[in-house]
Design an enzyme around this catalytic site. Structure first.
Site, PDB file in Angstrom:
ATOM      1  N   LYS A  81      14.344  -6.870  -3.670  1.00 22.72           N
ATOM      2  CA  LYS A  81      13.676  -5.572  -3.558  1.00 22.72           C
ATOM      3  C   LYS A  81      14.392  -4.776  -2.479  1.00 22.72           C
ATOM      4  O   LYS A  81      14.725  -5.313  -1.414  1.00 22.72           O
ATOM      5  CB  LYS A  81      12.213  -5.799  -3.197  1.00 22.72           C
ATOM      6  N   SER A 156       4.418  -2.475  -5.765  1.00 24.80           N
ATOM      7  CA  SER A 156       5.645  -1.707  -5.598  1.00 24.80           C
ATOM      8  C   SER A 156       6.924  -2.489  -5.908  1.00 24.80           C
ATOM      9  O   SER A 156       8.004  -1.914  -5.935  1.00 24.80           O
ATOM     10  CB  SER A 156       5.728  -1.195  -4.154  1.00 24.80           C
ATOM     11  N   SER A 180       1.560  -5.696  -4.229  1.00 26.99           N
ATOM     12  CA  SER A 180       2.898  -5.281  -4.632  1.00 26.99           C
ATOM     13  C   SER A 180       3.798  -6.361  -5.201  1.00 26.99           C
ATOM     14  O   SER A 180       4.841  -6.051  -5.770  1.00 26.99           O
ATOM     15  CB  SER A 180       3.615  -4.597  -3.460  1.00 26.99           C
TER      16      SER A 180
END
Length: 542
Positions: A81, A156, A180
């Site tokens: 990420k 996310s 997330s």
């Protein structure tokens, strides 16, 4: 085997690599080729690192040939990420603010995966700074759900879920402050673990909320999740919250039965507090039947309503998030996407008393869950799914409605998202298996046994090549409660006091969410005795 390399698990690929039946270089080439062919459809990557990946793959192959095998992550391609620092490689947070941010050193987790022999294919898309999305006004496009590109994939850690589901990488790292990892894992049909707070270092990861940030693995199977967790768990003196506990062998703890396991099912979360779809309710009932047949003892349990945990999490995390971005919100608010502004600005309305009372209430919540941890090995509840269409997704729900994930950020223990079925439209469904702090072994054991007893891991999304995904026209924000004149003046006054100089767009976004933020401050409990300490008290490390 070449045509199926992209759908190998970490466990299977690792064994083939160890036995020298599969070349890490061959595997890396195959995945880079697949990314080039299909990523324009799903937008998983922000930055590809093919030269580094091939260099690391060649080094892994050479080391293994020389008898220096490091373990099951050796030679395994993975993604990060894009909030995990990578030395010399930009780490953008999917934001214009950090477009040219090139860290000088790796995050601890990045370095640990490199030490384990992992092969970095690139940096993966996220909501802006792991909070603001899905947002259509950022320098990079939003990730698409590979099961149906017209649908949301959650956030996310969106790119991480997409990259694993589509076979671009065999594993990825995400972060979880209030869903997330687990939300995109559920909507993307992969496995995602929010570990115990402090088990995995946060050093070198762009912060969201210091109180609730967790870093963890996202993979195709629970076994792969255990392998990846093994590589990143452990004490880090550079993270002041890092635990010094000894790390067990997570993979060795996995079994195919649940004899003696006690499961507390939190039904009211999905049946009353946040009513789930009929398909999700059916999937949960079927999953409970599977766990029973595997030998688990099942009982229904009750916790506080989801909204209680949501209010506590939002006030604490929102305050910390606002402080993190305050300088840029004052100096360059127009460089943020609209969704980050909508999710961050209303936190200027939270006051010191709100924050401290929320931290006090969190300590009460931590105490209240202890009897459940003593009575049950794991807690089970629903997750998310099926994913909504992107053009039907309401971003204001971030403020307007609780989610089913925040509870386990507040309580701090491990929570695992596993696929427990598919909708009639072919979209994944997910459930959560949670446990007491540092009981990752048990949580993974239950997830693995369930996975072995079901057929969900045999199904993969299909990408057929072709053009990039069609553009999306987001829904307009639904009308919320009207602000009366005194409340509007209060909101404007607090924004000015915070040093904010807002244009018409930013004022409108603040006013949209303000009623919901102010309602949270009214609901938070304020009758604590002055001797009741908040959950954020400082403790010297032992």
């Amino acid at each position: 085997m070449t045509s199926k390399l992209h759908f190998l698990t970490i466990a299977k690929a690792g064994e083939l690599i160890r036995m020298r039946k599969l070349s890490p270089v061959e595997l890396t080439h195959a995945l880079l080729k697949r990314i080039k062919a299909f990523d324009p459809q799903v937008n998983a990557f922000i930055t590809l690192t093919p030269e580094l990946a091939l260099k690391q793959a060649r080094e892994a192959e050479s080391e293994i040939a020389g008898g220096r095998y490091r373990g099951p992550m050796h030679g395994i391609p993975f993604g990060l990420k894009d909030i995990f620092n990578t030395a010399g490689i930009r780490t953008t947070g999917h934001s214009k603010i950090y477009m040219n941010n090139i860290p000088a050193e790796d995050a601890t987790t990045t370095a640990m995966l490199f030490s384990a022999g992992g092969v970095l294919l690139g940096k993966l898309a996220t909501h802006e700074f792991a909070i603001g999305g899905p947002s259509y006004d950022l320098p990079w496009p939003i990730p698409r759900n590979p099961w149906n590109r017209e649908h949301y994939v959650g956030g996310s850690s969106s790119g991480s879920a997409v990259a694993v589901a589509t076979g671009f990488v065999l594993g990825a790292l995400g972060s979880d402050t209030g869903a997330s990892i687990r939300n995109p894992a559920a909507l993307g049909g992969v496995v995602g673990l929010k570990p115990t707070y402090g088990l995995v270092s946060r050093h070198g990861v762009i912060p969201n909320s210091y109180t609730f940030d967790h870093c963890g693995p996202m993979t195709w199977t629970v076994e792969d999740c255990a392998i990846m967790l093994q590589a990143i768990a452990g004490h880090d003196p550079r993270d002041p919250t890092s635990s010094s506990r000894l790390i067990p062998d997570y993979r060795a703890a996995l079994k195919d039965h649940l004899s003696g396991i006690r499961v507390g099912v939190i039904r009211h979360f999905w049946e009353e507090d946040l009513p789930a779809s009929e398909e999700m309710c059916g999937a949960m009932d079927e999953a409970i039947d599977v766990l029973t047949k595997l030998g688990a003892t099942i009982e229904t349990v009750t916790m506080r309503p989801l909204r209680d945990y949501h209010d506590v999490r939002m006030i604490i995390a929102g305050t910390e998030l606002f402080c993190n971005h305050h300088k840029d919100l004052v100096e360059r608010p127009g460089d943020f996407g609209a969704e980050l502004v909508r999710k961050v600005l209303p936190a200027c309305l939270f006051q010191a008393t709100d924050y401290v009372q929320a931290q006090r209430e969190r300590r009460v919540m931590l105490k209240q869950v202890e009897p459940l941890y003593q009575k049950y090995d794991v807690l089970l509840t629903a997750g998310a799914g099926p994913a909504p269409r992107l053009d039907q997704y309401h971003n204001i729900d971030f403020w307007r409605k609780p989610n089913i994930y925040n509870v386990f950020n507040v309580t701090g223990g491990p929570a695992l998202s596993v696929c427990n079925g598919f909708s009639k439209g072919g979209l994944p469904l997910g459930m959560q298996i949670a446990g007491a702090p540092f009981r990752e072994e048990t949580v993974l054991l239950v997830g693995h046994a369930y996975e072995m007893a079901t057929a969900w891991r045999s199904k993969r999304p299909h990408l057929d090549g072709g053009d990039v995904s069609a553009p999306v026209t987001p829904l307009p924000t639904p009308a919320g409660p009207e602000l009366d004149v005194p409340t509007r003046q209060l909101v404007e006054s607090l924004a000015r006091r915070a040093g904010l100089r807002l244009d018409a767009r930013e004022h409108a976004l603040l006013f949209e969410a303000a009623p919901y933020a102010l309602s949270m401050t009214k609901r938070i409990r304020r009758d604590h005795d002055r001797s009741e300490e908040p959950a954020s008290i400082f403790v010297f490390p032992t």
